[in-house]
Design a protein around this motif. Structure first.
Motif, PDB file in Angstrom:
ATOM      1  N   THR A 145       0.813  -1.226   0.000  1.00 45.59           N
ATOM      2  CA  THR A 145       0.000   0.000   0.000  1.00 45.59           C
ATOM      3  C   THR A 145       0.845   1.275   0.000  1.00 45.59           C
ATOM      4  O   THR A 145       0.493   2.260  -0.642  1.00 45.59           O
ATOM      5  N   LYS A 146       1.974   1.276   0.719  1.00 42.65           N
ATOM      6  CA  LYS A 146       2.822   2.477   0.717  1.00 42.65           C
ATOM      7  C   LYS A 146       3.416   2.764  -0.661  1.00 42.65           C
ATOM      8  O   LYS A 146       3.432   3.919  -1.097  1.00 42.65           O
ATOM      9  N   PRO A 147       3.929   1.749  -1.389  1.00 45.31           N
ATOM     10  CA  PRO A 147       4.374   2.033  -2.761  1.00 45.31           C
ATOM     11  C   PRO A 147       3.253   2.556  -3.656  1.00 45.31           C
ATOM     12  O   PRO A 147       3.486   3.426  -4.495  1.00 45.31           O
ATOM     13  N   MET A 151       3.236   6.280  -5.506  1.00 48.28           N
ATOM     14  CA  MET A 151       2.980   6.526  -6.929  1.00 48.28           C
ATOM     15  C   MET A 151       1.868   7.544  -7.118  1.00 48.28           C
ATOM     16  O   MET A 151       1.953   8.435  -7.979  1.00 48.28           O
ATOM     17  N   LEU A 152       0.822   7.432  -6.310  1.00 44.27           N
ATOM     18  CA  LEU A 152      -0.286   8.377  -6.412  1.00 44.27           C
ATOM     19  C   LEU A 152       0.164   9.786  -6.040  1.00 44.27           C
ATOM     20  O   LEU A 152      -0.220  10.774  -6.687  1.00 44.27           O
ATOM     21  N   LYS A 157       1.708  15.293  -7.834  1.00 47.49           N
ATOM     22  CA  LYS A 157       2.633  16.432  -7.859  1.00 47.49           C
ATOM     23  C   LYS A 157       2.941  16.880  -9.278  1.00 47.49           C
ATOM     24  O   LYS A 157       3.047  18.082  -9.559  1.00 47.49           O
ATOM     25  N   THR A 158       3.086  15.927 -10.190  1.00 45.37           N
ATOM     26  CA  THR A 158       3.582  16.254 -11.533  1.00 45.37           C
ATOM     27  C   THR A 158       2.488  16.396 -12.583  1.00 45.37           C
ATOM     28  O   THR A 158       2.685  17.094 -13.581  1.00 45.37           O
ATOM     29  N   GLN A 159       1.327  15.740 -12.402  1.00 50.81           N
ATOM     30  CA  GLN A 159       0.340  15.689 -13.466  1.00 50.81           C
ATOM     31  C   GLN A 159      -0.941  16.458 -13.172  1.00 50.81           C
ATOM     32  O   GLN A 159      -1.689  16.786 -14.092  1.00 50.81           O
ATOM     33  N   LEU A 172      -6.529  10.680  -0.493  1.00 50.01           N
ATOM     34  CA  LEU A 172      -6.549   9.267  -0.856  1.00 50.01           C
ATOM     35  C   LEU A 172      -5.178   8.630  -0.661  1.00 50.01           C
ATOM     36  O   LEU A 172      -5.065   7.500  -0.194  1.00 50.01           O
ATOM     37  N   SER A 173      -4.130   9.367  -1.025  1.00 50.01           N
ATOM     38  CA  SER A 173      -2.772   8.853  -0.860  1.00 50.01           C
ATOM     39  C   SER A 173      -2.473   8.563   0.603  1.00 50.01           C
ATOM     40  O   SER A 173      -1.857   7.547   0.943  1.00 50.01           O
ATOM     41  N   SER A 174      -2.937   9.468   1.482  1.00 45.10           N
ATOM     42  CA  SER A 174      -2.741   9.266   2.917  1.00 45.10           C
ATOM     43  C   SER A 174      -3.478   8.024   3.403  1.00 45.10           C
ATOM     44  O   SER A 174      -2.952   7.249   4.214  1.00 45.10           O
ATOM     45  N   VAL A 175      -4.694   7.783   2.878  1.00 37.10           N
ATOM     46  CA  VAL A 175      -5.475   6.607   3.264  1.00 37.10           C
ATOM     47  C   VAL A 175      -4.815   5.341   2.735  1.00 37.10           C
ATOM     48  O   VAL A 175      -4.686   4.342   3.452  1.00 37.10           O
ATOM     49  N   PHE A 176      -4.356   5.375   1.483  1.00 33.76           N
ATOM     50  CA  PHE A 176      -3.745   4.190   0.889  1.00 33.76           C
ATOM     51  C   PHE A 176      -2.451   3.794   1.600  1.00 33.76           C
ATOM     52  O   PHE A 176      -2.097   2.620   1.653  1.00 33.76           O
ATOM     53  N   SER A 177      -1.747   4.779   2.139  1.00 37.67           N
ATOM     54  CA  SER A 177      -0.491   4.471   2.814  1.00 37.67           C
ATOM     55  C   SER A 177      -0.718   3.626   4.061  1.00 37.67           C
ATOM     56  O   SER A 177       0.174   2.886   4.491  1.00 37.67           O
ATOM     57  N   ASN A 178      -1.931   3.692   4.654  1.00 39.52           N
ATOM     58  CA  ASN A 178      -2.258   2.842   5.806  1.00 39.52           C
ATOM     59  C   ASN A 178      -3.758   2.577   5.844  1.00 39.52           C
ATOM     60  O   ASN A 178      -4.490   3.214   6.617  1.00 39.52           O
ATOM     61  N   PRO A 179      -4.250   1.651   5.016  1.00 40.93           N
ATOM     62  CA  PRO A 179      -5.695   1.366   5.018  1.00 40.93           C
ATOM     63  C   PRO A 179      -6.166   0.668   6.289  1.00 40.93           C
ATOM     64  O   PRO A 179      -7.365   0.522   6.507  1.00 40.93           O
TER      65      PRO A 179
END
Length: 811
Positions: A145-147, A151-152, A157-159, A172-179
């Motif tokens: 989940t952290k990888p 990526m998200l 940041k770039t797109q 969402l990125s924060s949630v995915f890092s620790n579901p």
């Protein structure tokens, strides 16, 4: 709104606060600074900062407050520019209604719940400890989940340029890092389960409290030693179980159906005992439950501490539940260390449990369902167990060499040797029990003291009409009888050798259903000790096939063989699902003949289990078929405790550790949809039935309204193409499964062909099947519940015939 750290600009205060929390990890008690209109005022907490912004700056910086004076087009432009959520036109994934837009908060909550369900499924595994689950959880986070979250974040940041979308993607990125945030620790998981009413806090009750020598940091000191047991919250668990799925309606419907059937006794609620217990609850909704208690060895049986610790486990079950014998429908009630139970006795160990049971009976519980609220009372129907366990729990004699060892009657040891039928005058009653208590003489009464269980409102130890076929028959009488029989044929009259019996036993065609219950070889030592080296289930299979193994070697009208036939009939009757008064009377006669012949043929005294057998007919009248309260499934439940105990190393507070595990298992059951009676597997589906037209014409349905299978699971039993089923229609009929038809996932039709039978062989207690399986009728349609029980085996015997034995007696 401007961020005082990175100077980023935001449309409103809400977005600014989210930015603070996600990007700068600020807390509610962090220091904030206002940079609106060169204010530069500092605040010690978030609430003060928000109050300042709302009072001093919000009216100037939020153009939405002034849109009322602009036209509709200007309002739309201002809304797109400043509102937290872009307009519908800028969100291609939204429908035309705002309420149907993607709700990120709901999606996150769903993800968290899915994560918790996954973690609960791991906890439900008996081999996984809390540490194991946390290790798996951390492995998923670090390696998966952290990888994904990284990526998200990089993509964001770039797109992505839109600030609002950036915020949401960062969220969402924060949630995915620790579901697994809500269940990242054991404490958090328990807190979530309590908040969502899946569990309540466990209760540890005090059994004894004393000052004695204790070990503390390697030193012996005087200190307080508290002995505790674990009691699960029965009141809450009963309530949650009835509210799960359609359990309450299922209980009510089954209770109504059984009460309206007066033709036979097929259930506990049709017996005299239940009618007596519920006589004072007329007009109220009352359900029975059973308790079972037994010791479980939790240490390695070959280790140095094999016997150093065992647990007295108390389970409960609901006899009205569908598939009540399944392990998932047997639940833990309490755990007590066996050493504590033996040391302190019944009263301190069982008092708290008794209080819970009395509350369930007198006060009942309120069950909330979509159909409304129901006030339900629960009455303890029976306390189950083996003879030693029951006599110990009910405070009767623990030794079966005592002068008065029977908990059902007052027959002395010498009288029991000559009793072939039950003596009604000797039965224990509440009145003579009270007299025995007043006598206070164990040697003349067989009672140690008045049982604390008599404090349960609708329960008395002398009316606990419960027997255990598993221990009495398959681990008792069958051993005594068959050992004598085999010894007689192999050593006395020498009709065949023990080697020949073992050879036939080993090479016997058991069939696909019983192949897992083959027992080891029989030795002469086993026969001399009157104890076969077999489990109860293996004895059950061996006895079932015994006449087919050696029956052809025994001459007709052999008196010992007639004794074997009587034993087989008793076993088949006791395995029946339904009894009539005539079948009970017949059972009584068979038991009388059996006990008499045992003492006459083998010149052996009747054992205590032979004596218990004479009480079976009366107990069936009181409590229904004994197969509904035997110990097979409860002892199977022990396996879960043993497996988990082997996975953990600590024994310091083992009762609490095990109780927590079973509480989580109960919560997981509630989180899952109720399991259907019918389980289908796509790989067993038949693409095109050869009887399609026949099925459509008979049931007036189209091909898309039914499916055909070659194997299904129904109520825990497998039905498969090639298996045999029986149905008693004036005479025994045998059917072989061709296909299984499932109509609208509700109605189950077994498509069979009826096989010709060549008659019944009384010498073998078996039916002969036409060797070429000549078909009488093909095909035959029967509903699955029309057959007499589950599939049976048709076996090839040593005399070159196909035969089968039923597992239920038919008169």
């Amino acid at each position: 709104m401007i961020c005082f750290i990175c100077k980023s600009k935001f449309s409103n205060l809400k977005n600014l606060v989210v930015h603070f929390k996600i990007f700068h990890l600020l807390k509610t008690n962090s220091t904030y600074e206002c940079v609106e209109e060169s204010c530069h005022q500092a605040f010690q907490c978030l609430n003060s900062f928000k109050r300042h912004i709302s009072t001093k700056h919000i009216c100037h910086n939020n153009p939405i407050d002034n849109v009322e004076n602009s036209n509709a087009n200007n309002y739309k432009n201002v809304k797109e520019k400043y509102l937290d959520t872009p307009t519908l036109d800028s969100q291609p994934n939204c429908s035309t209604k705002t309420s149907e837009c993607f709700d990120i908060d709901s999606a996150i909550n769903s993800l968290y719940k899915s994560a918790i369900t996954f973690i609960m499924s791991l906890h439900n595994n008996n081999n996984f400890t809390v540490k194991d689950v946390l290790k798996i959880q951390n492995g998923i986070i670090e390696n998966l989940t952290k990888p994904m979250a990284f990526m998200l974040t990089e993509l964001n940041k770039t797109q992505v340029e839109h600030s609002v979308i950036k915020l949401k993607l960062n969220k969402l990125s924060s949630v995915f890092s620790n579901p697994f945030q809500p269940c990242s620790t054991e404490y958090r998981l328990e807190k979530w389960l309590v908040q969502n009413q899946y569990v309540t806090h466990l209760q540890q009750f005090t059994i004894n409290n004393e000052i004695c020598n204790v070990q503390l940091m390697g030193e012996t000191i005087y200190d307080e030693k508290v002995t505790k047991g674990a009691l699960l919250p029965l009141n809450e668990q009963f309530k949650r179980y009835l509210e799960h799925g359609d359990n309450l309606n299922s209980f009510i419907n089954k209770l109504t159906l059984l009460k309206n059937d007066n033709s036979s006794i097929s259930h506990f609620v049709q017996g005299n005992l239940w009618r007596q217990k519920t006589s004072q609850y007329v007009g109220k909704l009352v359900f029975p439950f059973f308790l079972y208690m037994d010791d479980v060895e939790i240490n390695n049986p070959l280790g140095s501490h094999a016997m150093s610790q065992s647990i007295s486990a108390i389970y409960y079950s609901f006899p009205l539940a569908e598939n009540s014998s399944q392990l998932s429908n047997i639940f833990l009630a309490a755990l007590i260390k066996t050493i504590d139970y033996k040391k302190f006795g019944n009263e301190p160990c069982l008092t708290h449990l008794i209080q819970e049971i009395n509350v369930l009976e007198k006060e009942g519980i309120i069950v909330t369902t979509p159909s409304g609220e129901f006030h339900v009372h629960f009455i303890l129907g029976l306390i189950l167990g083996d003879n030693l366990g029951l006599n110990t729990m009910l405070d009767f004699s623990k030794s079966f060499s005592a002068n008065y060892y029977c908990r059902f009657c007052k027959a002395s040891k010498s009288e029991a040797l000559e009793l072939f039928v039950e003596n009604k005058q000797l039965l224990r009653t509440i009145n003579n029990y009270s007299n025995d208590i007043n006598t206070n003489d164990f040697k003349s009464t067989g009672i140690y003291q008045e049982s604390v269980l008599n404090q349960i409102y609708s329960f008395h130890v002398v009316t606990n009409y419960c027997v255990d076929v598993m221990h009495d028959i398959f681990e008792g009488i069958c051993h005594y009888d068959i050992c004598h029989v085999i010894f007689y044929y192999t050593q006395t009259v020498k009709l065949f050798s023990l080697e020949k019996l073992n050879n036939r036993k080993t090479t016997f065609h058991y069939g696909p259903i019983e192949v897992g219950n083959i027992s080891p070889e029989i030795t002469l030592l086993h026969l001399q000790n009157n104890h076969l080296k077999m489990s109860a289930r293996e004895v059950m299979t061996f006895i079932h096939f015994f006449p087919l193994m050696i029956g052809d070697l025994i001459p007709e009208d052999d008196e010992v063989w007639n004794f074997v036939i009587i034993l087989l009939k008793i076993v088949e009757l006791l395995l029946s699902y339904k009894f009539t008064e005539s079948s009970i009377i017949y059972l009584e006669q068979l038991i009388k003949d059996h006990n008499f012949l045992y003492s006459q043929l083998f010149n052996d005294r009747l054992k205590p289990k032979h004596h218990f057998l004479i009480h079976y007919p009366n107990i069936i009248r009181e409590s229904g078929p004994p197969r509904h309260f035997w110990c097979f499934r409860f002892e199977g439940k022990h396996k879960e405790i043993k497996m988990y105990a082997r996975s953990i190393t600590s024994r310091k507070n083992i009762t609490l550790t095990l109780a927590k595990k079973f509480q989580i298992k109960f919560a997981y059951l509630l989180m899952q949809p109720k399991k259907d009676d019918l389980v289908l597997n796509f790989k067993h589906k038949i693409k095109e039935s050869q009887f399609g037209k026949l099925i459509s014409d008979k049931y007036k349905i189209t091909p898309n309204q039914y499916e055909c299978y070659n194997k299904i699971e129904y109520k825990g039993t497998n039905y498969k193409e090639g298996y045999y089923l029986t149905r008693f229609i004036y005479e025994m009929c045998l059917f072989k499964i061709i296909e299984i038809i499932v109509i609208s996932n509700i109605k189950i039709i077994i498509l069979t062909k009826q096989i010709q039978l060549n008659g019944f062989h009384s010498h073998l207690e078996a039916y002969e099947v036409d060797f070429n399986e000549h078909i009488i009728l093909n095909p035959v349609f029967n509903e699955i519940n029309d057959f007499n029980g589950p599939p049976i085996n048709v076996v090839n015997t040593s005399i070159g015939k196909k035969m089968f034995r039923t597992k239920e007696y038919f008169m």
